[in-house]
Design a protein around this motif. Structure first.
Motif, PDB file in Angstrom:
ATOM      1  N   GLU A  46       9.437 132.222  72.604  1.00 23.47           N
ATOM      2  CA  GLU A  46      10.855 132.354  72.252  1.00 23.47           C
ATOM      3  C   GLU A  46      11.538 133.376  73.151  1.00 23.47           C
ATOM      4  N   GLY A  47      12.703 133.020  73.636  1.00 29.05           N
ATOM      5  CA  GLY A  47      13.503 133.962  74.393  1.00 29.05           C
ATOM      6  C   GLY A  47      14.196 134.925  73.439  1.00 29.05           C
ATOM      7  N   VAL A  48      13.830 136.164  73.449  1.00 27.57           N
ATOM      8  CA  VAL A  48      14.341 137.148  72.501  1.00 27.57           C
ATOM      9  C   VAL A  48      15.684 137.710  72.943  1.00 27.57           C
ATOM     10  N   ALA A  49      15.746 138.139  74.201  1.00 26.09           N
ATOM     11  CA  ALA A  49      16.966 138.754  74.710  1.00 26.09           C
ATOM     12  C   ALA A  49      16.974 138.652  76.226  1.00 26.09           C
ATOM     13  N   ALA A  50      18.171 138.590  76.781  1.00 25.98           N
ATOM     14  CA  ALA A  50      18.326 138.523  78.233  1.00 25.98           C
ATOM     15  C   ALA A  50      19.499 139.379  78.666  1.00 25.98           C
ATOM     16  N   ILE A  51      19.429 139.875  79.891  1.00 25.67           N
ATOM     17  CA  ILE A  51      20.510 140.687  80.435  1.00 25.67           C
ATOM     18  C   ILE A  51      20.675 140.359  81.911  1.00 25.67           C
ATOM     19  N   ARG A  52      21.927 140.139  82.288  1.00 31.64           N
ATOM     20  CA  ARG A  52      22.219 139.864  83.689  1.00 31.64           C
ATOM     21  C   ARG A  52      22.456 141.153  84.450  1.00 31.64           C
ATOM     22  N   SER A  53      22.540 141.048  85.735  1.00 29.57           N
ATOM     23  CA  SER A  53      22.782 142.227  86.564  1.00 29.57           C
ATOM     24  C   SER A  53      24.174 142.802  86.320  1.00 29.57           C
ATOM     25  N   ASP A  54      25.086 142.000  85.770  1.00 30.65           N
ATOM     26  CA  ASP A  54      26.418 142.523  85.458  1.00 30.65           C
ATOM     27  C   ASP A  54      26.492 143.148  84.068  1.00 30.65           C
ATOM     28  N   GLY A  55      25.353 143.175  83.382  1.00 26.13           N
ATOM     29  CA  GLY A  55      25.282 143.828  82.079  1.00 26.13           C
ATOM     30  C   GLY A  55      25.509 142.930  80.880  1.00 26.13           C
ATOM     31  N   SER A  56      25.888 141.697  81.091  1.00 24.67           N
ATOM     32  CA  SER A  56      26.098 140.800  79.956  1.00 24.67           C
ATOM     33  C   SER A  56      24.751 140.438  79.331  1.00 24.67           C
ATOM     34  N   THR A  57      24.760 140.249  78.024  1.00 27.69           N
ATOM     35  CA  THR A  57      23.522 140.069  77.270  1.00 27.69           C
ATOM     36  C   THR A  57      23.611 138.879  76.318  1.00 27.69           C
ATOM     37  N   SER A  58      22.460 138.419  75.907  1.00 25.49           N
ATOM     38  CA  SER A  58      22.391 137.441  74.834  1.00 25.49           C
ATOM     39  C   SER A  58      21.125 137.696  74.027  1.00 25.49           C
ATOM     40  N   TYR A  59      21.160 137.264  72.771  1.00 32.87           N
ATOM     41  CA  TYR A  59      20.045 137.506  71.861  1.00 32.87           C
ATOM     42  C   TYR A  59      19.747 136.254  71.038  1.00 32.87           C
ATOM     43  N   ALA A  60      18.499 136.122  70.665  1.00 32.02           N
ATOM     44  CA  ALA A  60      18.138 135.103  69.692  1.00 32.02           C
ATOM     45  C   ALA A  60      18.739 135.485  68.346  1.00 32.02           C
ATOM     46  N   ASP A  61      19.121 134.489  67.562  1.00 34.48           N
ATOM     47  CA  ASP A  61      19.740 134.773  66.264  1.00 34.48           C
ATOM     48  C   ASP A  61      18.823 135.620  65.384  1.00 34.48           C
ATOM     49  N   SER A  62      17.539 135.427  65.519  1.00 27.71           N
ATOM     50  CA  SER A  62      16.581 136.118  64.662  1.00 27.71           C
ATOM     51  C   SER A  62      16.523 137.617  64.907  1.00 27.71           C
ATOM     52  N   VAL A  63      17.059 138.090  66.027  1.00 27.27           N
ATOM     53  CA  VAL A  63      16.989 139.517  66.342  1.00 27.27           C
ATOM     54  C   VAL A  63      18.352 140.171  66.493  1.00 27.27           C
ATOM     55  N   LYS A  64      19.415 139.408  66.404  1.00 26.07           N
ATOM     56  CA  LYS A  64      20.757 139.974  66.564  1.00 26.07           C
ATOM     57  C   LYS A  64      21.003 141.082  65.558  1.00 26.07           C
ATOM     58  N   GLY A  65      21.563 142.166  66.047  1.00 27.24           N
ATOM     59  CA  GLY A  65      21.851 143.303  65.194  1.00 27.24           C
ATOM     60  C   GLY A  65      20.676 144.243  65.007  1.00 27.24           C
ATOM     61  N   ARG A  66      19.488 143.830  65.439  1.00 25.87           N
ATOM     62  CA  ARG A  66      18.298 144.673  65.285  1.00 25.87           C
ATOM     63  C   ARG A  66      17.711 145.094  66.642  1.00 25.87           C
ATOM     64  N   PHE A  67      17.791 144.218  67.619  1.00 29.46           N
ATOM     65  CA  PHE A  67      17.233 144.487  68.945  1.00 29.46           C
ATOM     66  C   PHE A  67      18.361 144.726  69.945  1.00 29.46           C
ATOM     67  N   THR A  68      18.078 145.589  70.924  1.00 31.01           N
ATOM     68  CA  THR A  68      19.029 145.850  71.993  1.00 31.01           C
ATOM     69  C   THR A  68      18.304 145.835  73.332  1.00 31.01           C
TER      70      THR A  68
END
Length: 123
Positions: A46-68
């Motif tokens: 599962e893809g948990v979280a990703a971050i681009r070189s410009d700082g934009s991020t995305s998270y799996a729904d299961s970890v939103k609000g808990r993981f950074t």
């Protein structure tokens, strides 16, 4: 070529926190997208979280609000709070050159992978 080394895994009780780190060396171009994945026994990776070189991020729904997820020049980090037993898995750091699909957290776009670090959450 990019080399990735994860650290920070361990065993904690539910509700606790862990911070994973991934040190990257090698081509900067290949590190445009940096991400964390996890693989639990009997489940798909599962893809948990990703971050681009410009700082934009995305998270799996299961970890939103808990993981950074965060990054600096040579590393990517995953701060994990309010951990749950279902977060138990081996966590992998991955990097790739694609910016367009980075935030979709797909395994196919990642070019290099670390060996993983084990996270165990007890209830």
């Amino acid at each position: 070529q990019v080399q990735l080394v994860e650290s920070g895994g361990g065993s904690v009780q539910a509700g606790g926190s862990l911070r994973l780190s991934c040190a990257a060396s090698g081509s900067t171009y290949m590190r445009a997208c940096m991400a964390w994945f996890r693989h639990a026994p009997g489940k798909e990776r599962e893809g948990v979280a990703a971050i681009r070189s410009d700082g934009s991020t995305s998270y799996a729904d299961s970890v939103k609000g808990r993981f950074t997820i965060s990054r600096d020049y040579a590393s990517v980090y995953l701060q994990m709070n309010s951990l749950k037993p279902e977060d138990t898995a081996r966590y992998y750091c991955a990097v790739g050159r694609s910016l367009d699909y980075c935030l979709m957290r797909g395994t196919s776009i990642m070019d290099y992978w670390g060996k993983g670090t084990l996270v165990t959450i007890s209830s």
